[in-house]
Design a protein around this motif. Structure first.
Motif, PDB file in Angstrom:
ATOM      1  N   GLY A 153       0.856  -1.189   0.000  1.00 52.54           N
ATOM      2  CA  GLY A 153       0.000   0.000   0.000  1.00 52.54           C
ATOM      3  C   GLY A 153       0.885   1.229   0.000  1.00 52.54           C
ATOM      4  N   GLY A 154       0.691   2.091   1.005  1.00 48.39           N
ATOM      5  CA  GLY A 154       1.522   3.282   1.118  1.00 48.39           C
ATOM      6  C   GLY A 154       2.661   3.102   2.087  1.00 48.39           C
ATOM      7  N   PHE A 155       2.888   1.862   2.561  1.00 46.36           N
ATOM      8  CA  PHE A 155       3.908   1.629   3.579  1.00 46.36           C
ATOM      9  C   PHE A 155       5.167   1.050   2.957  1.00 46.36           C
ATOM     10  CE2 PHE A 155       5.804  -1.140   6.875  1.00 46.36           C
ATOM     11  CZ  PHE A 155       6.166  -0.133   7.762  1.00 46.36           C
ATOM     12  N   ASP A 156       6.297   1.691   3.237  1.00 46.12           N
ATOM     13  CA  ASP A 156       7.599   1.256   2.738  1.00 46.12           C
ATOM     14  C   ASP A 156       8.222   0.307   3.761  1.00 46.12           C
ATOM     15  OD1 ASP A 156      10.085   0.902   1.695  1.00 46.12           O
ATOM     16  OD2 ASP A 156      10.650   3.019   1.680  1.00 46.12           O
ATOM     17  N   LEU A 157       8.426  -0.954   3.373  1.00 43.98           N
ATOM     18  CA  LEU A 157       9.005  -1.930   4.296  1.00 43.98           C
ATOM     19  C   LEU A 157      10.462  -1.631   4.608  1.00 43.98           C
ATOM     20  CD1 LEU A 157       7.602  -5.338   2.977  1.00 43.98           C
ATOM     21  CD2 LEU A 157       7.171  -4.320   5.216  1.00 43.98           C
ATOM     22  N   GLY A 158      11.160  -0.934   3.724  1.00 46.21           N
ATOM     23  CA  GLY A 158      12.574  -0.694   3.932  1.00 46.21           C
ATOM     24  C   GLY A 158      13.396  -1.935   3.615  1.00 46.21           C
ATOM     25  N   GLY A 159      14.703  -1.770   3.510  1.00 47.42           N
ATOM     26  CA  GLY A 159      15.569  -2.880   3.151  1.00 47.42           C
ATOM     27  C   GLY A 159      15.558  -3.991   4.176  1.00 47.42           C
ATOM     28  N   ILE A 160      15.666  -3.643   5.462  1.00 52.28           N
ATOM     29  CA  ILE A 160      15.687  -4.652   6.521  1.00 52.28           C
ATOM     30  C   ILE A 160      14.328  -5.344   6.618  1.00 52.28           C
ATOM     31  CG2 ILE A 160      15.879  -4.998   9.019  1.00 52.28           C
ATOM     32  CD1 ILE A 160      17.998  -2.820   9.061  1.00 52.28           C
ATOM     33  N   GLY A 161      13.252  -4.570   6.533  1.00 47.07           N
ATOM     34  CA  GLY A 161      11.912  -5.153   6.615  1.00 47.07           C
ATOM     35  C   GLY A 161      11.622  -6.097   5.460  1.00 47.07           C
ATOM     36  N   THR A 162      11.995  -5.692   4.246  1.00 47.24           N
ATOM     37  CA  THR A 162      11.761  -6.540   3.068  1.00 47.24           C
ATOM     38  C   THR A 162      12.576  -7.828   3.155  1.00 47.24           C
ATOM     39  OG1 THR A 162      11.324  -4.600   1.680  1.00 47.24           O
ATOM     40  CG2 THR A 162      11.901  -6.647   0.556  1.00 47.24           C
ATOM     41  N   ALA A 163      13.843  -7.699   3.524  1.00 50.52           N
ATOM     42  CA  ALA A 163      14.705  -8.874   3.634  1.00 50.52           C
ATOM     43  C   ALA A 163      14.215  -9.814   4.733  1.00 50.52           C
ATOM     44  CB  ALA A 163      16.147  -8.446   3.910  1.00 50.52           C
ATOM     45  N   THR A 164      13.760  -9.248   5.842  1.00 53.10           N
ATOM     46  CA  THR A 164      13.249 -10.061   6.949  1.00 53.10           C
ATOM     47  C   THR A 164      12.001 -10.820   6.519  1.00 53.10           C
ATOM     48  OG1 THR A 164      14.122  -8.539   8.617  1.00 53.10           O
ATOM     49  CG2 THR A 164      12.309  -9.970   9.291  1.00 53.10           C
ATOM     50  N   LEU A 165      11.070 -10.128   5.864  1.00 56.45           N
ATOM     51  CA  LEU A 165       9.845 -10.780   5.379  1.00 56.45           C
ATOM     52  C   LEU A 165      10.180 -11.883   4.383  1.00 56.45           C
ATOM     53  CD1 LEU A 165       6.742 -10.874   5.268  1.00 56.45           C
ATOM     54  CD2 LEU A 165       6.837  -9.126   3.476  1.00 56.45           C
ATOM     55  N   THR A 166      11.122 -11.617   3.494  1.00 58.04           N
ATOM     56  CA  THR A 166      11.534 -12.615   2.510  1.00 58.04           C
ATOM     57  C   THR A 166      12.118 -13.850   3.189  1.00 58.04           C
ATOM     58  OG1 THR A 166      11.995 -10.883   0.876  1.00 58.04           O
ATOM     59  CG2 THR A 166      13.015 -13.041   0.505  1.00 58.04           C
ATOM     60  N   ALA A 167      12.963 -13.625   4.198  1.00 61.71           N
ATOM     61  CA  ALA A 167      13.578 -14.745   4.913  1.00 61.71           C
ATOM     62  C   ALA A 167      12.522 -15.608   5.596  1.00 61.71           C
ATOM     63  CB  ALA A 167      14.579 -14.222   5.943  1.00 61.71           C
TER      64      ALA A 167
END
Length: 443
Positions: free
Chosen positions: A413-427
């Motif tokens: 949506g309008g929320f930016d996960l950021g690099g750490i957040g995206t990588a964490t979710l992916t893991a």
């Protein structure tokens, strides 16, 4: 990773059984429930204050918050964290960078001066803290098993590693504005490393503080005396008062801001889980059973800080890096660091003194500290005997580390996960997918 039972730490009471440290500082780590003499404790506390200072001041400046208030709140919140966790989680709570993107988006902050829409952001941060605290209560009630299944050592090791690596480019860019700053940052790295390797006893434990003092003296001689580079400006110290209360700001609750900022809670959970696992790996003590307390304490501290106009707070990787190299894990040291931060927050003059530290020197110290955090992630893998002959482990680690280091970011949506957040979710997604059926694992 099987950890030995420690009757002093796992005593069934809120606080562990405290013992004076009786080992050799050159050879033995200082345990979580051990304490050092007051003088040494204060010096080590000051060192932790130095470690957190750069980031705790930088984050509010990037969002238009009052940095002196952020320092004051970081000290209060660290002491609050110690009390709520029963002194079982060695951590310093400082300004969280995870809020920067959402806060700027919500307030349309231009990047210079005071943020005139600060109160709207504060409301969103408070709600985020409440959600985070509720997750902590859930973990206290249900246990940590479900979190550990979502985030086993292969995942938490990668998360800890990218916390260090993700901030590395910002740190390097900060000391690369000119060659003089780059050389002074390199000198700072050399001096801190020299203290870490070639000194003994208490001096070695104070490597960051001593290294920064030595590099500060060298920088002063090179600039203020010999005329190279940007000289240190001491005028702010002369004009600053000895005592003063930072300005307090009231929050305002708007749904649009809450929707954007509240999901940061889940980034903080992932980030802090990695920190706590790193602490467990370093101390060889079972801190995981107290993770619910830590989540609750951090969430409550974030709510408290934002209620007065401060930033959201999180456990600081910088201070975990300091612990990794000093081998001093005593939580009483963080109480001392919190007290020092409170005094700094209440004294504009002391704050002005610390702010004279050139960015190049703080950047050099950050290079050492962030590197130690990245290595702490690798240590989790080693201590947990992660088998990298399995393709599943290779893929989880490889993808997570590169996404986090490269700051690959997705938007929900309008929320930016950021690099750490995206990588964490992916893991987490990859780990869940590969573990859905054990026969998915292939060599």
């Amino acid at each position: 990773m099987s950890l030995p039972h420690n009757p002093d730490f796992e005593n069934g009471r809120w606080f562990p059984t405290w013992r004076p440290f009786q080992g050799d500082l050159d050879r033995n780590p200082v345990g979580i429930n051990e304490y050092l003499p007051p003088t040494k404790s204060v010096l080590l506390g000051v060192q932790h204050t130095f470690a957190m200072f750069g980031s705790t001041v930088l984050a509010p400046l990037l969002m238009g918050f009052d940095p002196n208030l952020a320092i004051l709140m970081s000290g209060i919140c660290t002491i609050m964290f110690f009390m709520i966790t029963g002194g079982r989680m060695p951590s310093y709570l400082g300004s969280s960078f995870a809020f920067i993107g959402p806060v700027i988006a919500v307030t349309a902050y231009a990047g210079v001066g005071f943020n005139s829409n600060l109160n709207v952001a504060l409301g969103g941060i408070m709600v985020c803290g409440i959600i985070y605290a509720l997750v902590g209560l859930l973990v206290i009630k249900t246990g940590t098993g479900w979190i550990e299944r979502l985030m086993p050592p292969i995942v938490t090791g990668a998360i800890v590693m990218i916390i260090g690596l993700n901030l590395a480019p910002v740190t390097i860019q900060g000391v690369s504005a000119n060659q003089f700053d780059a050389w002074m940052a390199a000198l700072t790295v050399l001096l801190i490393s020299g203290v870490a390797v070639f000194t003994r006893g208490m001096l070695r434990r104070l490597l960051l503080l001593v290294g920064l003092i030595l590099s500060y003296v060298a920088y002063f001689v090179m600039t203020n005396v010999l005329g190279f580079g940007m000289p240190i400006d001491f005028s702010g110290i002369q004009t600053a008062s000895w005592f003063g209360l930072p300005g307090i700001h009231a929050p305002r609750f708007e749904m649009s801001a809450i929707i954007l900022i509240a999901p940061v809670a889940f980034i903080l959970i992932a980030e802090n889980l990695g920190h706590f696992k790193a602490v467990e790996g370093m101390t060889k003590l079972r801190v995981t059973p107290y993770m619910g307390r830590a989540f609750f304490a951090d969430g409550l501290a974030t709510t408290f800080s934002a209620g007065f106009g401060g930033t959201g707070v999180t456990t600081y990787a910088e201070n975990i890096g300091v612990m990794a190299v000093t081998k001093v894990y005593s939580t009483t040291i963080f109480v001392m660091a919190g007290i020092v931060a409170v005094l700094l927050g209440l004294s504009p003059k002391f704050g002005a003194i610390i702010q004279t530290i050139p960015p190049a020197l703080l950047g050099g110290a950050s290079i050492v500290v962030l590197g130690l955090i990245a290595i702490a992630g690798a240590k989790i893998w080693i201590d947990s005997h992660i088998d990298f002959s399995k393709n599943s482990n290779l893929i989880i680690a490889a993808v997570t580390v590169i996404m986090g280091t490269g700051n690959f970011s997705l938007h929900l949506g309008g929320f930016d996960l950021g690099g750490i957040g995206t990588a964490t979710l992916t893991a987490i997604v990859l780990n869940t997918l590969f573990n859905w059926q054990k026969n998915n694992y292939q060599k």
